[in-house]
Design a protein around this motif. Structure first.
Motif, PDB file in Angstrom:
ATOM      1  N   LEU B  75       0.881  -1.374   0.057  1.00 52.59           N
ATOM      2  CA  LEU B  75      -0.019   0.125   0.033  1.00 52.59           C
ATOM      3  C   LEU B  75       0.842   1.308   0.046  1.00 52.59           C
ATOM      4  O   LEU B  75       0.460   2.182  -0.479  1.00 52.59           O
ATOM      5  CB  LEU B  75      -0.837  -0.073   1.290  1.00 52.59           C
ATOM      6  CG  LEU B  75      -2.042  -0.929   1.239  1.00 52.59           C
ATOM      7  CD1 LEU B  75      -3.113  -0.524   2.497  1.00 52.59           C
ATOM      8  CD2 LEU B  75      -3.120  -0.536   0.087  1.00 52.59           C
ATOM      9  N   ILE B  96      -6.225  -1.826  -3.066  1.00 55.23           N
ATOM     10  CA  ILE B  96      -5.914  -1.889  -1.830  1.00 55.23           C
ATOM     11  C   ILE B  96      -6.096  -3.442  -1.326  1.00 55.23           C
ATOM     12  O   ILE B  96      -6.458  -4.288  -2.153  1.00 55.23           O
ATOM     13  CB  ILE B  96      -7.070  -1.076  -0.966  1.00 55.23           C
ATOM     14  CG1 ILE B  96      -8.362  -1.454  -1.582  1.00 55.23           C
ATOM     15  CG2 ILE B  96      -7.025   0.424  -1.357  1.00 55.23           C
ATOM     16  CD1 ILE B  96      -9.604  -1.014  -0.786  1.00 55.23           C
ATOM     17  N   ARG B 101     -10.889  -0.506   3.779  1.00 55.71           N
ATOM     18  CA  ARG B 101     -10.270   0.560   3.291  1.00 55.71           C
ATOM     19  C   ARG B 101     -10.758   1.275   1.971  1.00 55.71           C
ATOM     20  O   ARG B 101     -10.320   2.319   1.956  1.00 55.71           O
ATOM     21  CB  ARG B 101      -8.664   0.503   2.831  1.00 55.71           C
ATOM     22  CG  ARG B 101      -7.820  -0.026   4.331  1.00 55.71           C
ATOM     23  CD  ARG B 101      -6.407   0.046   4.105  1.00 55.71           C
ATOM     24  NE  ARG B 101      -5.740   0.174   5.010  1.00 55.71           N
ATOM     25  CZ  ARG B 101      -4.560  -0.925   5.560  1.00 55.71           C
ATOM     26  NH1 ARG B 101      -4.697  -1.942   4.989  1.00 55.71           N
ATOM     27  NH2 ARG B 101      -4.068  -0.748   6.645  1.00 55.71           N
ATOM     28  N   TYR B 105     -10.221   5.467   1.621  1.00 56.72           N
ATOM     29  CA  TYR B 105      -9.496   6.041   0.545  1.00 56.72           C
ATOM     30  C   TYR B 105     -10.359   7.013  -0.612  1.00 56.72           C
ATOM     31  O   TYR B 105      -9.801   8.028  -0.804  1.00 56.72           O
ATOM     32  CB  TYR B 105      -8.601   4.992  -0.233  1.00 56.72           C
ATOM     33  CG  TYR B 105      -7.403   4.532   0.368  1.00 56.72           C
ATOM     34  CD1 TYR B 105      -7.297   3.637   1.396  1.00 56.72           C
ATOM     35  CD2 TYR B 105      -6.198   5.217   0.161  1.00 56.72           C
ATOM     36  CE1 TYR B 105      -6.599   3.221   1.823  1.00 56.72           C
ATOM     37  CE2 TYR B 105      -4.901   4.687   0.718  1.00 56.72           C
ATOM     38  CZ  TYR B 105      -5.010   3.867   1.793  1.00 56.72           C
ATOM     39  OH  TYR B 105      -4.009   3.555   2.385  1.00 56.72           O
ATOM     40  N   VAL B 115     -10.353   3.321  -6.372  1.00 58.27           N
ATOM     41  CA  VAL B 115      -9.627   2.395  -5.621  1.00 58.27           C
ATOM     42  C   VAL B 115     -10.101   1.114  -6.240  1.00 58.27           C
ATOM     43  O   VAL B 115     -11.137   1.029  -6.492  1.00 58.27           O
ATOM     44  CB  VAL B 115     -10.260   2.592  -4.124  1.00 58.27           C
ATOM     45  CG1 VAL B 115      -9.592   1.558  -3.297  1.00 58.27           C
ATOM     46  CG2 VAL B 115      -9.896   3.942  -3.571  1.00 58.27           C
ATOM     47  N   TYR B 117     -10.212  -3.135  -5.311  1.00 56.56           N
ATOM     48  CA  TYR B 117     -10.089  -4.285  -4.347  1.00 56.56           C
ATOM     49  C   TYR B 117     -10.383  -5.386  -5.056  1.00 56.56           C
ATOM     50  O   TYR B 117     -11.223  -6.057  -5.456  1.00 56.56           O
ATOM     51  CB  TYR B 117     -11.040  -3.929  -3.505  1.00 56.56           C
ATOM     52  CG  TYR B 117     -11.056  -5.193  -2.270  1.00 56.56           C
ATOM     53  CD1 TYR B 117      -9.805  -5.554  -1.641  1.00 56.56           C
ATOM     54  CD2 TYR B 117     -12.311  -5.845  -1.786  1.00 56.56           C
ATOM     55  CE1 TYR B 117      -9.801  -6.459  -0.693  1.00 56.56           C
ATOM     56  CE2 TYR B 117     -12.397  -6.659  -0.842  1.00 56.56           C
ATOM     57  CZ  TYR B 117     -10.923  -7.093  -0.277  1.00 56.56           C
ATOM     58  OH  TYR B 117     -11.070  -8.408   0.761  1.00 56.56           O
TER      59      TYR B 117
END
Lengths: 76, 229
Positions: B75, B96, B101, B105, B115, B117
């Motif tokens: 990260l 991430i 998170r 973010y 972001v 994931y």
């Protein structure tokens, strides 16, 4: 006085709640949400190393959503 | 479009491949020599180095790039790369590693445009695979909104009608329409719907079952999950 930096890893997205809980303890000078592999860094300034341990272990560590803490005591 | 991808592991390499397949230029940065070699074997320009350093990003062409994808498992590297990418005027995407998170973010990291994931995207893919059939969830665009792609089959209740005749549930919209084998475009009221055509629909989660029933015709499939999931 003893100054320490505490790196805090959480497991919750409720950053505002956790941040204000961290700031609520005596001796905490500031707490910031940070990017990277920890979520907060707090600085504290207290009387003794034993108080550092108390604030971190029984204080910050007991906040709901805190997963891990690492404490660094300043030498200068 | 010109992109710089940081990290050529599991996520980075696949992203780079997809971009290349769609005709975009990709440069990759990787710190680990063995993994960098794997990227070269896959035919990419790989800059060996630390993607959180400006000089390394510059040698990968960040000045001319449109976007930076910070897709390593670290990260700190990812965030630093986004900071530098944003400074050079790029769109920035950060990977991430834990889902809590995502919101943090999105709210606080102004330098990060998007972001990702990977586990969550993987879960959407796995759900599609489990459910099978002619309906694919493309993305969750908000907590309660999903975009679906539906291929019309012989069993579809709307087959034979035109788009203007289709009455979808109120919390859903048709976004795009494509004839069989053709790319999707803007839906027109007099488009006729035949087997093999595809539709993209934006729908509220509460209407997903109704949309599925109207467009696909089946009852919601029952996915069987095993183990302690």
């Amino acid at each position: 006085m003893v100054t320490a930096y505490v790196l805090i890893k959480a497991n919750t997205s409720e950053v505002d709640r956790v941040k204000s809980a961290i700031k609520g303890f005596d001796g905490i000078e500031r707490a910031d949400v940070v990017a990277g592999d920890v979520d907060f860094i707090a600085t504290l300034s207290v009387d003794s190393p034993a108080t550092v341990r108390d604030v971190v272990a029984t204080g910050i560590g007991s906040i709901d959503g805190i997963e891990d803490t690492q404490t660094y005591i300043a030498m200068t | 479009m010109q992109s710089v991808i940081i990290g050529v592991g599991r996520v980075g390499l696949r992203t780079a491949r997809v971009l290349r397949e769609e005709g975009h230029d990709v440069t990759v940065i990787e710190a680990d020599p063995a993994i960098a070699e794997r990227g070269r074997e896959a035919g990419f320009d790989v800059i060996e180095g630390d993607g959180s350093r400006e000089s390394v990003l510059e040698s990968a062409g960040v000045d001319d790039a449109d976007a930076v994808g910070a897709l390593t498992g670290d990260l700190n590297v990812n965030f630093a790369a986004c900071l530098i990418g944003k400074h050079h005027g790029c769109r920035t995407v950060m990977r991430i590693d834990e889902d809590y998170r995502e919101g943090i973010y999105q709210q606080y990291a102004d330098e990060v445009d998007e972001v990702v994931y990977p586990e969550r995207l993987g879960a959407i893919g796995a759900k599609n695979a489990l459910l099978g059939g002619s309906l694919t969830a493309i993305a969750d665009v908000a907590q309660n909104l999903q975009i679906l792609r539906i291929t019309i089959t012989e069993e579809s209740p709307i087959r034979g009608y035109t788009l203007s005749e289709v009455a979808l549930p109120s919390e859903s919209r048709i976004l795009a329409f494509g004839k069989d084998e053709e790319p999707m475009g803007i839906p027109l009221p007099d488009n006729s719907i035949e087997a093999g055509d595809s539709l993209a629909v934006l729908a509220d989660f509460s209407e997903l079952a109704a949309v599925r029933q109207l467009l696909v015709g089946e009852k919601p499939a029952t996915a069987v999950a095993t183990g302690g999931g």
